[in-house]
Design a protein around this motif. Structure first.
Motif, PDB file in Angstrom:
ATOM      1  N   TYR A   1       1.739   2.827  -0.821  1.00 44.93           N
ATOM      2  CA  TYR A   1       0.493   3.608  -0.780  1.00 44.93           C
ATOM      3  C   TYR A   1      -0.328   3.374  -2.047  1.00 44.93           C
ATOM      4  CZ  TYR A   1       1.153   6.510   3.410  1.00 44.93           C
ATOM      5  OH  TYR A   1       1.271   6.960   4.697  1.00 44.93           O
TER       6      TYR A   1
ATOM      7  N   TYR B   1       0.999   1.343   5.432  1.00 43.73           N
ATOM      8  CA  TYR B   1       0.657   2.517   4.618  1.00 43.73           C
ATOM      9  C   TYR B   1      -0.796   2.383   4.155  1.00 43.73           C
ATOM     10  CZ  TYR B   1       5.633   3.122   4.987  1.00 43.73           C
ATOM     11  OH  TYR B   1       6.894   3.263   5.499  1.00 43.73           O
TER      12      TYR B   1
ATOM     13  N   ALA C   1      -4.730   3.283   2.794  1.00 41.02           N
ATOM     14  CA  ALA C   1      -5.674   3.939   1.890  1.00 41.02           C
ATOM     15  C   ALA C   1      -7.061   3.770   2.494  1.00 41.02           C
ATOM     16  CB  ALA C   1      -5.609   3.319   0.502  1.00 41.02           C
TER      17      ALA C   1
ATOM     18  N   HIS D   1      -4.282  -1.482   4.248  1.00 36.84           N
ATOM     19  CA  HIS D   1      -2.890  -1.071   4.414  1.00 36.84           C
ATOM     20  C   HIS D   1      -1.945  -2.100   3.817  1.00 36.84           C
ATOM     21  CE1 HIS D   1      -1.055  -3.519   7.717  1.00 36.84           C
ATOM     22  NE2 HIS D   1      -2.293  -3.668   8.145  1.00 36.84           N
TER      23      HIS D   1
END
Ligand code: MN
Ligand code: MN
Length: 300
Positions: A11, A95, A97, A91
């Motif tokens: 992340y 994950y 942002a 990603h």
């Protein structure tokens, strides 16, 4: 729910890439620039830095609040005196942002941009585990209203999940009766949208759609449709994509029919552009945040 150190690092990397690319995009946008150049440059920068686009770069101008990306061979340019929202998703291994900036070429609209930024700043200050969605929404609404503007009531922030942009829970930008709360370990895209006081303050779906995602498996007649759907599933999973990313997947003369079948069979769903209902300009600011013990940390 705690997240592992390994997931957190993914992340954080997605967030770092998203932040850097957002700042590059902010400097790149110019009046008269082809929108497709901005989309493609932004998406390339994400890949060069080791991420993947979590969705096509959105470049939404004036009363278009969200969900415009260039279709293949787009001829549109950034209009003069416009308000340009650039929304970027990155990603790393799924994950995500998600971050956005509004670039303003019209002094009349600067208040909208500052207000969206102020509302986002306030959101980051107040977000902590246990905060209710109602309290969050009323706080953001007040920040915007006190500055003489209006939030878009039907666009919200959202819980982010692996390979999922909107993972169920919404962070409203207006007061809203809800018993839902934010929890430690959750990750949210926080995104106030601001328009002028005399606007309706809602978005409606336009006729155009240039963003799509896989919905469910369907039996397909055309073998190129099957091939195209396999490509989509393998490369984007459940994340949004653009037709620009499908060029060359099947022979060009078969592409159009194949893509049409994916839409008509509802194997894919489309995201229409969102337009402010009274055609007033909209500004947006967005960060992705992680809820930690007694506050949130900004990943983007
Ligand atoms: Mn976004
Ligand atoms: Mn978002």
């Amino acid at each position: 729910m705690a997240i592992s150190e390994e997931v957190l690092q993914k992340y954080q990397l997605a967030g770092k890439i998203a932040r850097e690319v957002r700042e590059e995009a902010r400097k790149t946008v110019r009046e008269g620039m082809p929108i497709i150049d901005l989309c493609e440059k932004t998406e390339s920068l994400i890949r060069e830095r080791g991420g993947k686009p979590a969705f096509p770069c959105n470049v939404s101008v004036n009363e278009i609040a969200a969900h415009y990306t260039s279709p293949p061979q787009d001829k549109r340019t950034i209009p003069e005196n416009s308000l340009v929202k650039v929304d970027i998703g990155v990603h790393v291994d799924g994950y995500i942002a998600d971050t956005a900036v509004t670039v303003c070429f019209n002094p009349e609209y600067e208040g909208l941009v500052h207000t969206a930024e102020e509302a986002l700043k306030r959101a980051v200050e107040i977000l902590r585990p246990g905060l209710s969605m109602s309290r969050f929404g009323s706080t953001i609404q007040k920040v915007i209203k006190d500055r003489g503007f209006k939030p878009i009531s039907n666009l919200t922030g959202h819980l982010v999940g692996r390979y999922v942009i909107h993972a169920g829970k919404s962070l409203p930008n207006v007061f809203h009766v809800s018993t839902s709360r934010v929890n430690v370990g959750e990750i949210y895209g926080v995104e106030p949208f601001v328009t002028v006081a005399e606007a309706v303050g809602k978005v409606e779906s336009g006729k155009e759609a240039h963003i799509f995602r896989f919905s469910k498996p369907k039996s397909l007649r055309d073998s190129y449709a099957k091939q195209l759907l396999n490509y989509v599933k393998e490369n984007f999973k459940t994340l949004p994509f653009t037709e620009r990313w499908l060029q060359g997947c099947v022979p060009p003369s078969y592409y159009k029919a194949a893509f049409s079948e994916l839409l008509s069979s509802k194997a894919l769903i489309s995201y229409p552009v969102f337009i402010e209902a009274s055609r007033k300009p909209v500004a947006q600011a967005e960060h992705t945040v992680l809820l930690v013990k007694d506050r949130c940390t900004v990943l983007t």
